[in-house]
Write a protein that holds these residues in place. Structure first.
Motif, PDB file in Angstrom:
ATOM      1  N   ASP A 139       0.838  -1.210   0.000  1.00 23.60           N
ATOM      2  CA  ASP A 139       0.000   0.000   0.000  1.00 23.60           C
ATOM      3  C   ASP A 139       0.872   1.258   0.000  1.00 23.60           C
ATOM      4  OD1 ASP A 139      -2.507  -1.366   0.099  1.00 23.60           O
ATOM      5  OD2 ASP A 139      -2.080  -1.803   2.206  1.00 23.60           O
ATOM      6  N   TYR A 140       1.975   1.233   0.756  1.00 22.40           N
ATOM      7  CA  TYR A 140       2.893   2.374   0.768  1.00 22.40           C
ATOM      8  C   TYR A 140       3.506   2.579  -0.616  1.00 22.40           C
ATOM      9  CZ  TYR A 140       2.710   2.175   5.883  1.00 22.40           C
ATOM     10  OH  TYR A 140       2.309   2.176   7.188  1.00 22.40           O
ATOM     11  N   ILE A 141       3.861   1.484  -1.263  1.00 22.66           N
ATOM     12  CA  ILE A 141       4.453   1.586  -2.598  1.00 22.66           C
ATOM     13  C   ILE A 141       3.451   2.209  -3.575  1.00 22.66           C
ATOM     14  CG2 ILE A 141       5.300   0.267  -4.582  1.00 22.66           C
ATOM     15  CD1 ILE A 141       6.580  -1.659  -2.529  1.00 22.66           C
ATOM     16  N   GLU A 142       2.209   1.749  -3.521  1.00 25.06           N
ATOM     17  CA  GLU A 142       1.186   2.318  -4.413  1.00 25.06           C
ATOM     18  C   GLU A 142       0.979   3.796  -4.140  1.00 25.06           C
ATOM     19  OE1 GLU A 142      -0.188   0.839  -7.104  1.00 25.06           O
ATOM     20  OE2 GLU A 142       1.243  -0.731  -6.613  1.00 25.06           O
ATOM     21  N   LEU A 143       1.045   4.193  -2.885  1.00 30.13           N
ATOM     22  CA  LEU A 143       0.886   5.603  -2.540  1.00 30.13           C
ATOM     23  C   LEU A 143       2.001   6.448  -3.149  1.00 30.13           C
ATOM     24  CD1 LEU A 143      -0.403   7.967  -0.912  1.00 30.13           C
ATOM     25  CD2 LEU A 143       1.197   7.349   0.900  1.00 30.13           C
ATOM     26  N   VAL A 144       3.248   6.050  -2.935  1.00 33.91           N
ATOM     27  CA  VAL A 144       4.345   6.891  -3.432  1.00 33.91           C
ATOM     28  C   VAL A 144       4.424   6.873  -4.955  1.00 33.91           C
ATOM     29  CG1 VAL A 144       5.691   6.849  -1.305  1.00 33.91           C
ATOM     30  CG2 VAL A 144       6.103   5.098  -3.021  1.00 33.91           C
ATOM     31  N   LYS A 145       3.962   5.812  -5.583  1.00 32.48           N
ATOM     32  CA  LYS A 145       3.945   5.785  -7.049  1.00 32.48           C
ATOM     33  C   LYS A 145       3.057   6.888  -7.615  1.00 32.48           C
ATOM     34  CE  LYS A 145       4.992   0.969  -8.120  1.00 32.48           C
ATOM     35  NZ  LYS A 145       4.437  -0.285  -8.660  1.00 32.48           N
ATOM     36  N   LEU A 146       2.043   7.280  -6.864  1.00 32.48           N
ATOM     37  CA  LEU A 146       1.186   8.379  -7.301  1.00 32.48           C
ATOM     38  C   LEU A 146       1.970   9.681  -7.429  1.00 32.48           C
ATOM     39  CD1 LEU A 146      -1.928   7.716  -5.038  1.00 32.48           C
ATOM     40  CD2 LEU A 146      -1.722   7.252  -7.490  1.00 32.48           C
ATOM     41  N   LEU A 192      10.998  15.054  -2.222  1.00 35.58           N
ATOM     42  CA  LEU A 192      11.052  14.932  -0.767  1.00 35.58           C
ATOM     43  C   LEU A 192      10.041  15.890  -0.120  1.00 35.58           C
ATOM     44  CD1 LEU A 192      12.560  13.389   1.446  1.00 35.58           C
ATOM     45  CD2 LEU A 192      14.155  15.293   1.579  1.00 35.58           C
ATOM     46  N   ALA A 193       9.837  17.042  -0.719  1.00 38.26           N
ATOM     47  CA  ALA A 193       8.877  18.010  -0.177  1.00 38.26           C
ATOM     48  C   ALA A 193       7.458  17.449  -0.197  1.00 38.26           C
ATOM     49  CB  ALA A 193       8.942  19.314  -0.973  1.00 38.26           C
ATOM     50  N   GLU A 194       7.123  16.643  -1.212  1.00 38.78           N
ATOM     51  CA  GLU A 194       5.783  16.045  -1.269  1.00 38.78           C
ATOM     52  C   GLU A 194       5.602  15.011  -0.165  1.00 38.78           C
ATOM     53  OE1 GLU A 194       5.535  14.763  -5.368  1.00 38.78           O
ATOM     54  OE2 GLU A 194       4.303  16.509  -5.833  1.00 38.78           O
ATOM     55  N   LEU A 195       6.643  14.200   0.070  1.00 42.86           N
ATOM     56  CA  LEU A 195       6.564  13.230   1.160  1.00 42.86           C
ATOM     57  C   LEU A 195       6.444  13.945   2.499  1.00 42.86           C
ATOM     58  CD1 LEU A 195       6.562  10.308   2.120  1.00 42.86           C
ATOM     59  CD2 LEU A 195       9.060  10.407   2.162  1.00 42.86           C
ATOM     60  N   GLU A 196       7.181  15.029   2.655  1.00 41.38           N
ATOM     61  CA  GLU A 196       7.084  15.806   3.895  1.00 41.38           C
ATOM     62  C   GLU A 196       5.662  16.333   4.086  1.00 41.38           C
ATOM     63  OE1 GLU A 196       9.210  19.535   6.207  1.00 41.38           O
ATOM     64  OE2 GLU A 196       9.630  19.225   4.084  1.00 41.38           O
ATOM     65  N   ASN A 197       5.039  16.809   3.029  1.00 37.95           N
ATOM     66  CA  ASN A 197       3.667  17.310   3.109  1.00 37.95           C
ATOM     67  C   ASN A 197       2.703  16.192   3.501  1.00 37.95           C
ATOM     68  OD1 ASN A 197       1.500  19.254   2.740  1.00 37.95           O
ATOM     69  ND2 ASN A 197       1.019  18.093   0.906  1.00 37.95           N
ATOM     70  N   ILE A 198       2.864  15.019   2.908  1.00 38.24           N
ATOM     71  CA  ILE A 198       1.999  13.878   3.225  1.00 38.24           C
ATOM     72  C   ILE A 198       2.103  13.537   4.705  1.00 38.24           C
ATOM     73  CG2 ILE A 198       1.665  11.395   2.879  1.00 38.24           C
ATOM     74  CD1 ILE A 198       2.630  11.865  -0.044  1.00 38.24           C
ATOM     75  N   LEU A 199       3.318  13.430   5.192  1.00 38.57           N
ATOM     76  CA  LEU A 199       3.536  13.006   6.580  1.00 38.57           C
ATOM     77  C   LEU A 199       3.155  14.090   7.590  1.00 38.57           C
ATOM     78  CD1 LEU A 199       6.950  11.163   6.183  1.00 38.57           C
ATOM     79  CD2 LEU A 199       4.686  10.129   6.423  1.00 38.57           C
ATOM     80  N   ALA A 200       3.456  15.342   7.261  1.00 39.05           N
ATOM     81  CA  ALA A 200       3.258  16.412   8.237  1.00 39.05           C
ATOM     82  C   ALA A 200       1.837  16.966   8.250  1.00 39.05           C
ATOM     83  CB  ALA A 200       4.249  17.547   7.974  1.00 39.05           C
ATOM     84  N   ASN A 201       1.101  16.824   7.152  1.00 40.23           N
ATOM     85  CA  ASN A 201      -0.177  17.528   7.062  1.00 40.23           C
ATOM     86  C   ASN A 201      -1.400  16.660   6.794  1.00 40.23           C
ATOM     87  OD1 ASN A 201       1.081  20.088   7.389  1.00 40.23           O
ATOM     88  ND2 ASN A 201       1.740  19.985   5.265  1.00 40.23           N
ATOM     89  N   LEU A 202      -1.235  15.435   6.357  1.00 38.76           N
ATOM     90  CA  LEU A 202      -2.381  14.609   6.008  1.00 38.76           C
ATOM     91  C   LEU A 202      -2.563  13.476   7.014  1.00 38.76           C
ATOM     92  CD1 LEU A 202      -1.766  14.331   2.168  1.00 38.76           C
ATOM     93  CD2 LEU A 202      -3.192  15.972   3.376  1.00 38.76           C
ATOM     94  N   GLY A 203      -3.790  13.064   7.242  1.00 38.18           N
ATOM     95  CA  GLY A 203      -4.070  11.961   8.158  1.00 38.18           C
ATOM     96  C   GLY A 203      -3.658  12.308   9.574  1.00 38.18           C
ATOM     97  N   ASP A 204      -2.920  11.410  10.202  1.00 42.19           N
ATOM     98  CA  ASP A 204      -2.372  11.678  11.530  1.00 42.19           C
ATOM     99  C   ASP A 204      -1.158  12.565  11.344  1.00 42.19           C
ATOM    100  OD1 ASP A 204      -4.193  10.147  12.903  1.00 42.19           O
ATOM    101  OD2 ASP A 204      -2.941   8.360  12.918  1.00 42.19           O
ATOM    102  N   GLU A 205      -1.306  13.829  11.639  1.00 36.94           N
ATOM    103  CA  GLU A 205      -0.228  14.778  11.414  1.00 36.94           C
ATOM    104  C   GLU A 205       0.955  14.456  12.303  1.00 36.94           C
ATOM    105  OE1 GLU A 205      -1.734  18.747  11.771  1.00 36.94           O
ATOM    106  OE2 GLU A 205      -3.332  18.356  10.341  1.00 36.94           O
ATOM    107  N   ILE A 206       2.138  14.466  11.705  1.00 41.03           N
ATOM    108  CA  ILE A 206       3.380  14.225  12.422  1.00 41.03           C
ATOM    109  C   ILE A 206       4.100  15.574  12.521  1.00 41.03           C
ATOM    110  CG2 ILE A 206       5.579  12.986  12.388  1.00 41.03           C
ATOM    111  CD1 ILE A 206       4.224  10.884  10.597  1.00 41.03           C
TER     112      ILE A 206
END
Length: 148
Positions: A81-88, A99-113
């Protein structure tokens, strides 16, 4: 096995009318509140509905559903599932993403980190980004999931 008292405590929060039952529309929310990352497919197979007021379950039935979700195969997202997500986000179809897109996903979407935690995660798990801001995501996913 889920702690029945904890499940019933969470159910009590979703028992709007005090009848000792919850609307199964909120089944996924109950599982999430218990710290489970159960897929919608599993929740629907256990009776979750798409509209409020259609189906209800007593607290003891919800405990059974939570226990069933814990042992269900593919009950939560994983490596593929993680692989399918990053392929998007792989704009060049070359195994890299910004890297900025991954940072946005982790920091702002779902459970914010928190951003500081995201930066620490990157320092430990990510290969350096290139001059255009891209990094290879497969080594990151492998390290994140313990496959490296």
């Amino acid at each position: 096995m889920a702690d029945a008292d904890q499940v019933k405590y969470i159910c009590d929060i979703y028992d709007w009318d005090g009848k000792g039952e919850i609307d199964l529309f909120f089944l996924g929310d109950v599982m999430y509140a218990l710290g489970m990352n159960t897929t919608k497919k599993v929740c629907v197979s256990l009776g979750q509905t798409d509209e409020e007021g259609k189906k209800f379950a007593k607290f003891d039935e919800v405990v059974e559903k939570v226990n069933a979700a814990k042992v269900a195969p593919d009950s939560s997202g994983g490596y593929h599932d993680y692989i399918e997500l990053v392929k998007l986000y792989d704009k060049n179809s070359n195994g890299t993403m910004m890297l900025a897109e991954l940072e946005n996903i982790l920091a702002n979407l779902g459970d914010e980190i928190p951003k500081a935690d995201v930066q620490a995660l990157f320092a430990e798990l990510c290969d350096p980004e290139d001059e255009d801001g891209f990094f290879p995501y497969m080594p990151f996913i492998d390290r994140l999931c313990g496959k490296a």
